[in-house]
Design a protein around this motif. Structure first.
Motif, PDB file in Angstrom:
ATOM      1  N   ILE A 208      40.279  33.832  58.098  1.00 34.96           N
ATOM      2  CA  ILE A 208      40.774  33.960  56.728  1.00 34.96           C
ATOM      3  C   ILE A 208      41.708  35.172  56.695  1.00 34.96           C
ATOM      4  O   ILE A 208      41.268  36.294  56.952  1.00 34.96           O
ATOM      5  CB  ILE A 208      39.608  34.170  55.733  1.00 34.96           C
TER       6      ILE A 208
ATOM      7  N   ALA B  56      35.043  31.957  52.380  1.00 29.53           N
ATOM      8  CA  ALA B  56      35.064  31.267  53.666  1.00 29.53           C
ATOM      9  C   ALA B  56      33.943  30.245  53.773  1.00 29.53           C
ATOM     10  O   ALA B  56      34.127  29.148  54.316  1.00 29.53           O
ATOM     11  CB  ALA B  56      34.964  32.282  54.799  1.00 29.53           C
TER      12      ALA B  56
ATOM     13  N   ILE C  48      44.700  30.321  56.549  1.00 31.23           N
ATOM     14  CA  ILE C  48      43.444  29.994  57.225  1.00 31.23           C
ATOM     15  C   ILE C  48      43.769  29.192  58.470  1.00 31.23           C
ATOM     16  O   ILE C  48      44.612  28.284  58.430  1.00 31.23           O
ATOM     17  CB  ILE C  48      42.500  29.180  56.308  1.00 31.23           C
TER      18      ILE C  48
END
Length: 279
Positions: free
Chosen positions: A181, A116, A211
Motif C-alpha cells: 500500500i 489493507a 497498490i
C-alpha cells in the motif's frame, strides 16, 4: 498495459480493483480514506530526520529488521549487483521509533493496515473459486493477530552525479509480501514492467494510493495474481537535486501462514531477505 485508476467509493470498486491486480499486478485508488494531510506531515518530518544525525542511533538490527538502513547497507535487488540509491527506516509497532515521530507513524500504520485488510477482502471476494480453494485461509485472516506488516519510510537522496553507472533509486524488483500500500510519493519515478517488455509510468498524482501484488500473494494464488516487476528511475535536471520520499506498507502474513506446499510466510520471507543481503 493499463493500470486501473479506481474510485474507492464507487459501487464497482472491489471488482475493478481485483481485476486490475489480476491484469497488471497494480491498482490505483482515488477518494480513499487515508489522510493526505497526515501523509504529507510524515513526509516532511521524516525528511528532516534523514537529513540529521539522529538516524545513526537507530542502526538496523539483523535479528528484528527494525530501525535505520543507510545507503551503505541498502538493498541489492534480486538479480542485480548494485545497491539501490536509497536509505530507509523500518517501522513496526513493537520496534524502535524516534519519540517525536512515533505517534504519527503508528497512527498511519493502524489506518493503512485497516484499509489493507479491507482490500484483501475485495481480492478474496473477487477471486475465482478454484483459486480461492488454494488459499490455506481467507486472505484477510492471514494478517490478523500479529504485527508482521512493515511500514517503510523511504528516502531517495539527491543525486550527486558520481553514482555507479546503471545504479537506480530502486532497481527492478518484485515485493515480497501479500500487498503493498503506497501513497503517491512527493516526486514521480515509479514504473511497472508491462507484458510487452516496456516500462510504463504508474499513475502517481499526489493523493493517489498505489497498490501492488507481492510475491506471497502470487505464491498463494499459484500465479493468478502476478507480482509485477517495478522500479524507481533516476530523475534528471532540477529534479535530481531533490530527495524523493515514499511510505510503502508491506502487508505480511503471520509467520505460520501456509502459502503453498513449499513455503510458509516465514520461510519465504527469510529466503528473500538473504537474497537481498540484509539477513
Amino acid at each position: 498495459m493499463q493500470v486501473q485508476v479506481v474510485d474507492y467509493a464507487a459501487a464497482d470498486a472491489p471488482a475493478r480493483f481485483a481485476q486490475s491486480l489480476r491484469d497488471t499486478g497494480f491498482g490505483v485508488l482515488v477518494n480513499h480514506p487515508l489522510s493526505q494531510s497526515l501523509v504529507e506531515k510524515i513526509y516532511r518530518d521524516w525528511l528532516a530526520f534523514f537529513d540529521g544525525d539522529e538516524k545513526h542511533h537507530f542502526a538496523f538490527s539483523k535479528e528484528t529488521q527494525d530501525g535505520y538502513f543507510s545507503t551503505e547497507v541498502s538493498e541489492t535487488a534480486k538479480g542485480h549487483a548494485l545497491k539501490d540509491l536509497k536509505e530507509f527506516f523500518h517501522v513496526y509497532p513493537w520496534g524502535r521509533i524516534p519519540a517525536d515521530l512515533r505517534d504519527d507513524a503508528l497512527t498511519y500504520y493502524a489506518e493503512a493496515t485497516a484499509l489493507a485488510s479491507e482490500l484483501l477482502g475485495w481480492v478474496q471476494d473477487h477471486t475465482p473459486a478454484d483459486v480461492q480453494a488454494q488459499f490455506s485461509e481467507p486472505l484477510p485472516s492471514m494478517i490478523s493477530g500479529r504485527h508482521n506488516s512493515l511500514l517503510r519510510v523511504l528516502r531517495y537522496p539527491p543525486l550527486r552525479g558520481d553514482e555507479a553507472p546503471g545504479a537506480l533509486r530502486a532497481a527492478a524488483h518484485g515485493d515480497i509480501n501479500l500487498l503493498t500500500i503506497l501513497p503517491a510519493a512527493n516526486a514521480p519515478g515509479l514504473q511497472v514492467l508491462g507484458r510487452d517488455g516496456r516500462w510504463v509510468d504508474v499513475p502517481c498524482d499526489f493523493g493517489m494510493l498505489i497498490i501492488n501484488t507481492g510475491d506471497m500473494l502470487a505464491e498463494a494464488s499459484r500465479g493468478y495474481y502476478p507480482s509485477t516487476q517495478h522500479r524507481v528511475i533516476n530523475p534528471s535536471g532540477e529534479e535530481a537535486r531533490h530527495s524523493r520520499v515514499s511510505l510503502p506498507l508491506f502487508l505480511h502474513p503471520r509467520d505460520e501462514v501456509v502459502l503453498s506446499p513449499r513455503h510458509t510466510a516465514q520461510s519465504y520471507l527469510l529466503e528473500r531477505l538473504r537474497e537481498l543481503g540484509v539477513k
